[in-house]
Design an enzyme around this catalytic site. Sequence first.
Site, PDB file in Angstrom:
ATOM      1  CD  GLU A 256      -3.119  -0.871   2.195  1.00 49.00           C
ATOM      2  OE1 GLU A 256      -2.867  -0.146   3.183  1.00 49.00           O
ATOM      3  OE2 GLU A 256      -4.164  -1.520   2.093  1.00 49.00           O
ATOM      4  CD  GLU A 373      -4.512  -5.543   2.852  1.00 50.13           C
ATOM      5  OE1 GLU A 373      -5.327  -4.733   3.336  1.00 50.13           O
ATOM      6  OE2 GLU A 373      -3.288  -5.482   3.046  1.00 50.13           O
TER       7      GLU A 373
END
Length: 595
Positions: A256, A373
């Site tokens: 991320e 995710e």
Amino acid sequence: YCEHRNLCAIRHDKFQLCALPAAVAHLNQIAARLEDEYAKLERHTMRPTRQALAAAIACAACATAQIDLADSAPSLKIRGVNLGGWLVLEKWIKPSLFKEWNAFDKKAPKDQWTYCEKLGKTECKKRLEKHWDAWVDESTIADLADAGITHVRIPIGHWITCNIDEEEPYVCGEWPYLQRVAGWCRDKDVAIWLDLHTAPGSQNGFDNSGRTGAATWDSSTGNVNRTLDVVRDVAERVRDDADLSAVVTGFGLLNEPDASIKYWRMLHYYEDAYAIIRDVLGKDVSVYVGDMFNPQSFNWFWTGPDAPQGPSNSAENVFLDSHIYACFVDDLKAMTPRQHVTQVCKFERDHVNQCCWDGMPPHATELKRFVGEWTAAYDQTPSPELEAYFEKHPRDLTPERFRFLQQFVLAQMMTYEATPEENLKYLPKKSIAGDFHGWFFWNFQMELDAYREWDYLRGVREGWIPKLERGVTVEAQTGTTCAELAAEASDCTTYVVDPFPKIPRWKGIPCVPPTKAEVVASFLLRALAVIGALALFAGGAYVVVVGAKKATSDCKRAMGYAPLNVELGRRKDFTRIDDAPPNLVDIDNPINIAA
């Protein structure tokens, strides 16, 4: 050998081979016919060697299977979970580690940096070793494998190889526990995708980067170079360990990275880190990169060895990772169950399909797509406030909510492992559809009831997450499709949607039809509301008109005009002008002033 590769072993009198699970019956039929032919050949003078004929049988069987089973290939996509909160702390996943501090104290530890800073390195390592030993155990991997999970994604910190600067409070010692889990995964035929979850200076400012605050990773060349050193150290340790090298089939270069990170610095880092993985682990290990929350920006990246951009685009066996959550945006949190499922089946599918393409007409690049995710949480944002609220107001798993969780989970599984043919059914017309290679659910388990929807193993135990059959698509296993799930889902919010934090002016859509009395009462209330609004408007208009008239009258009087009346017929009252000189004594008279 076959089982380690998710294949089935077929053993006949004359030969053995591995086969895809769905092809076993078909191959057995072919093998039986070929063995009959072999027996006939043996009875004649022509006596081919057993080895040659066995090879011929195996080749013929495989070739036939490839032709006949092209349209019924089984699902061999990634079906994984994240082992989050284990080697990289996230307070909300296991808050008992932080229980001695007030969750609302701004000075209390809230990430791995402040946790170790507060405790000191000796005490921090002592506590973390207990945590590393207990949070993931052998039964965890066994339960995941039994549920049909094929992969685990393991977040690791940049300190895992003890590359720790003096000013950093981190401690290391996780490696033996990672090796132990690799052994269990090898026994249960579960692959590992490592994920470098943190970086010096923080790549996103979230707690999952090791330190909450500013994202300063890209502000220093030293941070970037140190991260590359960590990638090499981890890769070399994996290569030199028998269990890890057997099960680590994927490596994430950085989790991320924020959209604020310098784009070109990020891409150069990806290039350099990719080269390290290829140098140390070879081409068989998949390399995946984060999409910086904007997958479209990677459409031209790693397009292929023949790209005009040059040799930097020669990557292969590479993936772009997207993370998809509904519970952090008010517009999504307020949706009905049907809207949530439709959002996944159509709009999240389109979001994933925005990459990775190149050229006109577009063709797929080397970057493959997967979702690293996602979760079943949909209407409540994790926070200490939510945890405190749940202590006083526990949330029941109502039948309506249970059914929606089933639908929401299945829709995401179907979408994130969909084939191009399946994607075309849901994408806008004239779209070019990509192949989605699978998913990792966040997270494998949670400590608090407040986060039930984030807990995969709990979902399996409670029944709203299915046990998946390897080699069988979710649609085939459940007998439904994403579109059918959306049509079946409720179009109201009662007993299902309860946003937290509360959304201003959100009331939801009730599921229970109102009675006649309630309809009449509602109509009367609406009518009274309309009448009241009209009365207020009329009253306001009257006040404005009367006030305007009075103000006009006062203004005219101040200017020397007489009040208007019927007799004067709206004529102004002014001093007559004749041959006599004007009387200048009355200076307030405008005519006198003019004269």
